[in-house]
Scaffold this motif. Structure first.
Motif, short mmCIF file in Angstrom:
data_model
loop_
_atom_site.label_atom_id
_atom_site.label_comp_id
_atom_site.label_asym_id
_atom_site.label_seq_id
_atom_site.Cartn_x
_atom_site.Cartn_y
_atom_site.Cartn_z
N ARG A 1 0.90 -1.43 -0.10
CA ARG A 1 -0.02 0.02 0.12
C ARG A 1 1.04 1.47 0.19
NH1 ARG A 1 -2.09 -3.35 3.86
NH2 ARG A 1 -1.36 -1.92 5.43
N GLN A 2 2.19 1.22 0.06
CA GLN A 2 3.19 2.37 0.21
C GLN A 2 4.16 2.25 -0.77
OE1 GLN A 2 2.58 0.14 3.06
NE2 GLN A 2 0.97 1.59 4.27
N THR A 3 4.53 3.37 -1.01
CA THR A 3 5.78 3.62 -1.93
C THR A 3 7.13 4.01 -1.09
OG1 THR A 3 4.52 4.10 -3.91
CG2 THR A 3 6.68 4.73 -4.11
N VAL A 4 8.12 3.32 -1.63
CA VAL A 4 9.11 3.24 -0.57
C VAL A 4 9.90 4.85 -1.21
CG1 VAL A 4 11.52 2.71 0.12
CG2 VAL A 4 9.56 0.95 0.04
N ALA A 5 9.90 5.87 -0.22
CA ALA A 5 10.31 7.17 -0.84
C ALA A 5 11.71 7.11 -0.37
CB ALA A 5 9.36 8.26 -0.46
N PRO A 6 12.48 8.18 -0.70
CA PRO A 6 13.82 8.53 -0.10
C PRO A 6 13.86 8.67 1.59
CG PRO A 6 13.79 9.88 -2.02
CD PRO A 6 12.23 9.31 -1.83
N GLY A 7 14.72 7.69 2.04
CA GLY A 7 14.56 7.94 3.64
C GLY A 7 13.51 6.98 4.49
N THR A 8 13.01 6.17 3.65
CA THR A 8 11.94 5.33 4.27
C THR A 8 12.18 3.67 3.99
OG1 THR A 8 10.40 5.42 2.28
CG2 THR A 8 10.12 7.12 3.82
N ALA A 9 11.51 3.10 4.65
CA ALA A 9 11.68 1.57 4.71
C ALA A 9 10.02 1.11 4.71
CB ALA A 9 12.47 0.98 5.55
N VAL A 10 9.96 -0.25 4.22
CA VAL A 10 8.54 -1.01 4.48
C VAL A 10 9.01 -2.17 5.15
CG1 VAL A 10 6.70 -2.18 3.48
CG2 VAL A 10 7.32 0.18 2.78
N ARG A 11 8.41 -2.50 6.23
CA ARG A 11 8.73 -3.88 6.80
C ARG A 11 8.10 -5.08 5.84
NH1 ARG A 11 11.00 -7.91 9.13
NH2 ARG A 11 10.18 -8.66 11.28
N ILE A 12 8.93 -6.04 5.41
CA ILE A 12 8.61 -7.11 4.37
C ILE A 12 8.96 -8.59 4.99
CG2 ILE A 12 10.77 -7.27 3.21
CD1 ILE A 12 8.77 -7.00 0.53
N PHE A 13 7.97 -9.22 4.63
CA PHE A 13 8.29 -10.89 4.84
C PHE A 13 8.34 -11.68 3.60
CE2 PHE A 13 5.88 -8.86 8.45
CZ PHE A 13 6.54 -9.28 9.48
N THR A 14 8.92 -12.70 4.01
CA THR A 14 9.37 -13.68 2.80
C THR A 14 8.24 -13.89 2.08
OG1 THR A 14 11.24 -14.88 4.15
CG2 THR A 14 10.43 -16.01 2.20
N GLY A 15 8.56 -13.75 0.71
CA GLY A 15 7.38 -14.10 -0.27
C GLY A 15 6.64 -13.09 -0.81
N ALA A 16 6.69 -11.77 0.05
CA ALA A 16 5.63 -10.60 -0.20
C ALA A 16 6.21 -9.98 -1.48
CB ALA A 16 5.80 -9.70 1.07
N PRO A 17 5.36 -9.23 -2.04
CA PRO A 17 5.84 -8.41 -3.23
C PRO A 17 6.57 -7.21 -2.79
CG PRO A 17 3.23 -8.70 -3.33
CD PRO A 17 3.89 -9.37 -1.90
N LEU A 18 7.52 -6.87 -3.46
CA LEU A 18 8.21 -5.79 -3.28
C LEU A 18 7.54 -4.47 -3.51
CD1 LEU A 18 11.33 -5.27 -2.74
CD2 LEU A 18 11.73 -4.63 -5.18
N PRO A 19 7.33 -3.58 -2.30
CA PRO A 19 6.72 -2.08 -2.70
C PRO A 19 7.35 -1.49 -3.71
CG PRO A 19 7.23 -2.58 -0.43
CD PRO A 19 8.36 -3.81 -1.39
N PRO A 20 6.51 -0.63 -4.57
CA PRO A 20 7.10 0.29 -5.66
C PRO A 20 8.17 1.37 -4.74
CG PRO A 20 4.62 0.40 -5.52
CD PRO A 20 5.13 -0.52 -4.55
#
Length: 407
Positions: free
Chosen positions: A86-105
């Protein structure tokens, strides 16, 4: 006389030369297709993985923000396997992600959780730097839509079935299994489990041949026991033809005695016949012919002879029909004891390994072809060439494995 007997290899070549693989096909669910032969090339219906996905638990980041230890990033969300970011990774940010999950934009790498430290306030500090593409499974890394996954003729087993499932298939086109009908003949026989009367014995050979046929990718039908009269044999053969048998295997009645009626009866029904006497022991009479589209293979009535002949002739025939590679049962071994000279026929001697590590084998104490218990206790057959001289301990031998490991 030995000179009138057909050598085993020549007889087998003649038999197989006239055999064509099954061409009929059917479509089966994946698990039902286990062990079958694929009848068409299988192109991928989907791309796998269909999206770039995380290969580890961690944080999806921009490599430009994570190229040095100590970088601080704000965690703006979470994405798990099966979810849409649901989020886009902008400069200076991160998204918590788990194995097999789609990579955020916006993200181009994943920092594994062990290389990050929480510093409070939804912020993390990188302990180790990362590079672009790290810990990511890119879309199509395994295969892409349209790529041929499996080729026609592939035997379907666990790995192939898993690949077909991943490629978008729930059913598969396969070749039909050969139909093998087995008919025992003889007034002296009673069905297994029935107590034999005076002068009678249990019909044991048919069970062994059906088991051997099933182990080689076929479906079988037991035609029971035909008495020693033409009418009974005709009725059983008619049943095999009505079922659509590809091969009729008969047991007994294939010699030239007054009560050996199988050959003459089948010829009267229209079978074209080559009748061979084979230079092998145990087993010598072998009947081969064609009744319309049905191959006929007549084996000796002795259960041990029938089984040995089936290993040598029926198994290669069945595997060719089933589109299976020839089964290699032969291996090199060494004599554990002295063995006397062989006679004019190729001899398949029941034997056991005395030392598997060093491949030492010894023949069973009696080679009488009526001894079924001896066959059951053997684990190989020593293959002696015609007129082979005496064998000394340690001499090399060719043996046919009764329980080979290959499929």
């Amino acid at each position: 006389m030995a000179g009138s007997l057909l050598p085993v290899d020549e007889a087998l070549a003649i038999l197989l030369d006239d055999t064509r693989a099954i061409a009929n096909t059917e479509t089966l669910d994946l698990i039902e297709a286990d062990g079958r032969i694929l009848s068409e090339d299988l192109p991928a219906r989907v791309t796998q993985p269909p999206f770039s996905a995380s290969a580890m638990d961690g944080y999806a980041v921009r490599a430009a923000d994570a190229d040095a230890a100590g970088a601080l990033l704000s965690v703006i969300g979470t994405v798990a396997a099966g979810e849409t970011p649901r989020q886009t990774v902008a400069p200076g940010t991160a998204v918590r992600i788990f194995t097999g999950a789609p990579l955020p934009p916006g993200a181009d790498s994943v920092v594994i959780q062990e290389d990050c430290q929480s510093v409070g306030g939804d912020r993390i500090k990188l302990i180790e730097p990362t590079k672009s593409g790290s810990n990511i499974r890119p879309a199509g890394q395994d295969f892409r839509e349209g790529l041929t996954l499996l080729r026609q003729g592939r035997r379907l087993e666990a790995r192939a079935l898993s690949l077909a499932a991943a490629g978008g298939y729930g059913t598969l086109p396969v070749y039909c299994r050969p139909k093998i009908a087995v008919l025992a003949t003889g007034d002296e026989l009673v069905p297994p489990g029935e107590v034999p009367g005076p002068g009678q014995i249990s019909a044991s050979a048919g069970i062994a041949l059906q088991s051997l046929a099933r182990a080689n990718g076929t479906q079988t039908r037991d035609l029971g026991i035909a008495r020693d009269n033409a009418a009974a044999i005709e009725a059983a053969v008619a049943s095999a033809r009505a079922w659509g048998a590809d091969v009729l295997i008969t047991i007994g009645g294939a010699s030239v005695g007054d009560r050996d009626l199988v050959g003459p009866t089948l010829q009267a029904m229209g079978m074209t016949l080559d009748f061979w006497k084979i230079a092998m022991r145990p087993g010598k009479p072998l009947m081969v012919g064609n009744l319309d589209a049905m191959k006929v293979l007549g084996l000796p009535g002795n259960p041990v002879s029938a089984y040995v002949c089936a290993l040598v002739f029926a198994e290669p025939l069945i595997r060719r029909l089933a589109r299976l590679a020839p089964r290699n049962r032969l291996m090199r071994a060494f004599a554990a004891e002295a063995i006397g000279p062989n006679g004019p026929r190729r001899h398949y001697m029941r034997a056991r390994f005395t030392d598997r590590t060093n491949a030492l084998v010894a023949p069973c104490s009696s080679q009488d072809s009526s001894l079924i218990a001896t066959l059951a206790s053997a684990d190989c057959l020593i293959v002696r060439p015609p007129a082979d001289g005496p064998v000394k301990p340690g001499d090399p031998l060719s043996v046919m494995m009764l329980d080979p490991n290959e499929p």
